[in-house]
Write a protein that holds these residues in place. Structure first.
Motif, PDB file in Angstrom:
ATOM      1  N   UNK A 292     -78.965  73.975   7.559  1.00  0.00           N
ATOM      2  CA  UNK A 292     -80.048  73.041   7.912  1.00  0.00           C
ATOM      3  C   UNK A 292     -80.928  73.518   9.071  1.00  0.00           C
ATOM      4  N   UNK A 293     -80.347  74.075  10.164  1.00  0.00           N
ATOM      5  CA  UNK A 293     -81.213  74.494  11.286  1.00  0.00           C
ATOM      6  C   UNK A 293     -82.242  75.564  10.938  1.00  0.00           C
ATOM      7  N   UNK A 294     -81.972  76.373   9.900  1.00  0.00           N
ATOM      8  CA  UNK A 294     -82.907  77.464   9.572  1.00  0.00           C
ATOM      9  C   UNK A 294     -83.805  77.122   8.385  1.00  0.00           C
ATOM     10  N   UNK A 295     -83.695  75.915   7.887  1.00  0.00           N
ATOM     11  CA  UNK A 295     -84.537  75.505   6.760  1.00  0.00           C
ATOM     12  C   UNK A 295     -85.978  75.331   7.212  1.00  0.00           C
ATOM     13  N   UNK A 296     -86.887  75.384   6.272  1.00  0.00           N
ATOM     14  CA  UNK A 296     -88.303  75.230   6.581  1.00  0.00           C
ATOM     15  C   UNK A 296     -88.740  73.778   6.579  1.00  0.00           C
ATOM     16  N   UNK A 297     -90.020  73.584   6.332  1.00  0.00           N
ATOM     17  CA  UNK A 297     -90.606  72.238   6.359  1.00  0.00           C
ATOM     18  C   UNK A 297     -90.756  71.676   4.950  1.00  0.00           C
ATOM     19  N   UNK A 298     -90.953  70.374   4.912  1.00  0.00           N
ATOM     20  CA  UNK A 298     -91.226  69.679   3.661  1.00  0.00           C
ATOM     21  C   UNK A 298     -92.208  68.554   3.952  1.00  0.00           C
ATOM     22  N   UNK A 299     -93.051  68.231   3.000  1.00  0.00           N
ATOM     23  CA  UNK A 299     -94.034  67.159   3.175  1.00  0.00           C
ATOM     24  C   UNK A 299     -93.566  65.932   2.396  1.00  0.00           C
ATOM     25  N   UNK A 300     -93.348  64.823   3.122  1.00  0.00           N
ATOM     26  CA  UNK A 300     -92.953  63.567   2.510  1.00  0.00           C
ATOM     27  C   UNK A 300     -94.119  62.590   2.556  1.00  0.00           C
ATOM     28  N   UNK A 301     -94.304  61.788   1.510  1.00  0.00           N
ATOM     29  CA  UNK A 301     -95.329  60.735   1.558  1.00  0.00           C
ATOM     30  C   UNK A 301     -95.062  59.776   2.713  1.00  0.00           C
ATOM     31  N   UNK A 302     -96.095  59.399   3.413  1.00  0.00           N
ATOM     32  CA  UNK A 302     -96.039  58.438   4.520  1.00  0.00           C
ATOM     33  C   UNK A 302     -95.337  58.978   5.774  1.00  0.00           C
ATOM     34  N   UNK A 303     -94.702  60.149   5.666  1.00  0.00           N
ATOM     35  CA  UNK A 303     -94.022  60.712   6.837  1.00  0.00           C
ATOM     36  C   UNK A 303     -94.632  62.037   7.269  1.00  0.00           C
ATOM     37  N   UNK A 304     -95.449  62.620   6.391  1.00  0.00           N
ATOM     38  CA  UNK A 304     -96.091  63.880   6.739  1.00  0.00           C
ATOM     39  C   UNK A 304     -95.128  65.052   6.655  1.00  0.00           C
ATOM     40  N   UNK A 305     -95.418  66.081   7.431  1.00  0.00           N
ATOM     41  CA  UNK A 305     -94.604  67.300   7.424  1.00  0.00           C
ATOM     42  C   UNK A 305     -93.405  67.144   8.348  1.00  0.00           C
ATOM     43  N   UNK A 306     -92.228  67.414   7.797  1.00  0.00           N
ATOM     44  CA  UNK A 306     -90.989  67.333   8.564  1.00  0.00           C
ATOM     45  C   UNK A 306     -90.194  68.619   8.360  1.00  0.00           C
ATOM     46  N   UNK A 307     -89.474  69.016   9.397  1.00  0.00           N
ATOM     47  CA  UNK A 307     -88.492  70.080   9.207  1.00  0.00           C
ATOM     48  C   UNK A 307     -87.337  69.472   8.424  1.00  0.00           C
ATOM     49  N   UNK A 308     -86.738  70.236   7.529  1.00  0.00           N
ATOM     50  CA  UNK A 308     -85.688  69.695   6.667  1.00  0.00           C
ATOM     51  C   UNK A 308     -84.456  69.220   7.441  1.00  0.00           C
TER      52      UNK A 308
ATOM     53  N   UNK B  23     -84.859  67.548  10.329  1.00  0.00           N
ATOM     54  CA  UNK B  23     -85.302  66.401  11.133  1.00  0.00           C
ATOM     55  C   UNK B  23     -84.768  65.095  10.561  1.00  0.00           C
ATOM     56  N   UNK B  24     -84.467  64.132  11.445  1.00  0.00           N
ATOM     57  CA  UNK B  24     -84.051  62.817  10.947  1.00  0.00           C
ATOM     58  C   UNK B  24     -85.238  62.058  10.360  1.00  0.00           C
ATOM     59  N   UNK B  25     -84.956  61.195   9.392  1.00  0.00           N
ATOM     60  CA  UNK B  25     -85.994  60.376   8.764  1.00  0.00           C
ATOM     61  C   UNK B  25     -85.824  58.926   9.196  1.00  0.00           C
ATOM     62  N   UNK B  26     -86.613  58.043   8.573  1.00  0.00           N
ATOM     63  CA  UNK B  26     -86.524  56.626   8.915  1.00  0.00           C
ATOM     64  C   UNK B  26     -85.166  56.030   8.543  1.00  0.00           C
ATOM     65  N   UNK B  27     -84.422  56.702   7.671  1.00  0.00           N
ATOM     66  CA  UNK B  27     -83.081  56.247   7.299  1.00  0.00           C
ATOM     67  C   UNK B  27     -82.004  56.879   8.181  1.00  0.00           C
ATOM     68  N   UNK B  28     -82.444  57.611   9.224  1.00  0.00           N
ATOM     69  CA  UNK B  28     -81.543  58.291  10.160  1.00  0.00           C
ATOM     70  C   UNK B  28     -80.747  59.420   9.495  1.00  0.00           C
ATOM     71  N   UNK B  29     -81.153  59.797   8.292  1.00  0.00           N
ATOM     72  CA  UNK B  29     -80.537  60.931   7.612  1.00  0.00           C
ATOM     73  C   UNK B  29     -81.486  62.115   7.692  1.00  0.00           C
ATOM     74  N   UNK B  30     -80.940  63.344   7.753  1.00  0.00           N
ATOM     75  CA  UNK B  30     -81.820  64.518   7.759  1.00  0.00           C
ATOM     76  C   UNK B  30     -82.705  64.551   6.518  1.00  0.00           C
ATOM     77  N   UNK B  31     -83.877  65.139   6.667  1.00  0.00           N
ATOM     78  CA  UNK B  31     -84.834  65.173   5.557  1.00  0.00           C
ATOM     79  C   UNK B  31     -84.268  65.879   4.334  1.00  0.00           C
ATOM     80  N   UNK B  32     -83.411  66.895   4.541  1.00  0.00           N
ATOM     81  CA  UNK B  32     -82.873  67.624   3.386  1.00  0.00           C
ATOM     82  C   UNK B  32     -81.968  66.744   2.540  1.00  0.00           C
ATOM     83  N   UNK B  33     -81.243  65.832   3.179  1.00  0.00           N
ATOM     84  CA  UNK B  33     -80.372  64.925   2.416  1.00  0.00           C
ATOM     85  C   UNK B  33     -81.215  63.941   1.604  1.00  0.00           C
ATOM     86  N   UNK B  34     -82.278  63.421   2.219  1.00  0.00           N
ATOM     87  CA  UNK B  34     -83.176  62.513   1.497  1.00  0.00           C
ATOM     88  C   UNK B  34     -83.801  63.228   0.299  1.00  0.00           C
ATOM     89  N   UNK B  35     -84.247  64.469   0.514  1.00  0.00           N
ATOM     90  CA  UNK B  35     -84.860  65.238  -0.568  1.00  0.00           C
ATOM     91  C   UNK B  35     -83.838  65.522  -1.669  1.00  0.00           C
TER      92      UNK B  35
END
Length: 203
Positions: free
Chosen positions: A152-168, A170-182
């Motif tokens: 996870x620390x070396x993963x790149x970015x991802x673009x989520x609707x309503x959240x913009x660009x996040x590092x994979x 990074x925590x999301x609004x669900x307090x889970x890392x973006x990679x888990x949500x994806x």
């Protein structure tokens, strides 16, 4: 004799619970967690290098792989036709039982009450049957998750609707890392397509 018939079902649930305990132990011990992630990486890292894909696409591919084998395991270990028959049988019974209660037919209610225990047992056994493939599914899925967790620390970015660009990572609004949500979004979407393609039923 009835207990003997239920042993395979109970065995499926027991196996699942044992694997769950092992998974919790592995996750709580950093050495074990890292070792399993490294072993999984022996296959997954070359796979990513050969395919030459970004991390979001890699996670999508892994979600497709896990979705395929989990769906196939469910297809060939769970009798969905029997499950649907038991469901229909229970719905018909509940309708008949309500009608007997509303009509005040006590004799019929008593007769159906005796039958209800058997019906509930059948439904319980069919519900427990879903545990049969879960242990095998987790054996393959958990190493993939542990590898993604380590990477996870070396993963790149991802673009989520309503959240913009996040590092994979990074925590999301669900307090889970973006990679888990994806991964969850990819897995849910692909699983529906795979199940439809393979004509896999469900509850």
């Amino acid at each position: 004799m009835s207990s003997a018939k239920s042993n395979p079902v109970g065995g499926g649930m027991f196996t699942f619970l044992i694997i769950m305990v092992i998974v919790m132990i592995v996750y709580s011990v950093p050495f074990l967690r890292t070792s399993i992630a490294d072993i999984a990486g022996l296959v997954l890292e070359p796979m990513q290098s050969i395919l030459g894909i970004s991390w979001p696409v890699m996670i999508f591919v892994l979600a497709a792989i896990t979705g395929c084998y989990s769906s196939l395991l469910q297809k060939y270990t769970i009798d969905y036709e029997k499950m649907q028959r038991v469901q229909k049988k229970m719905r018909d019974f509940q309708k008949e039982f309500r009608e007997a209660q509303l009509s005040g037919d006590e004799k019929r209610v008593r007769k159906l009450s005796e039958k209800r225990d058997k019906m509930m047992q059948e439904q319980l056994e069919m519900s427990q049957e879903q545990f049969k493939p879960l242990g095998w599914i987790m054996i393959i899925t958990i190493p993939i998750f542990l590898w993604l967790l380590e990477m996870a620390p070396v993963m790149g970015d991802i673009v989520f609707p309503f959240m913009g660009t996040l590092h994979l990572s990074d925590p999301t609004f669900l307090f889970l890392p973006a990679w888990i949500i994806w991964y969850m979004l990819s897995s849910l979407t692909l699983s529906q397509v795979i199940r439809k393609t393979l004509d896999i039923g469900g509850l």
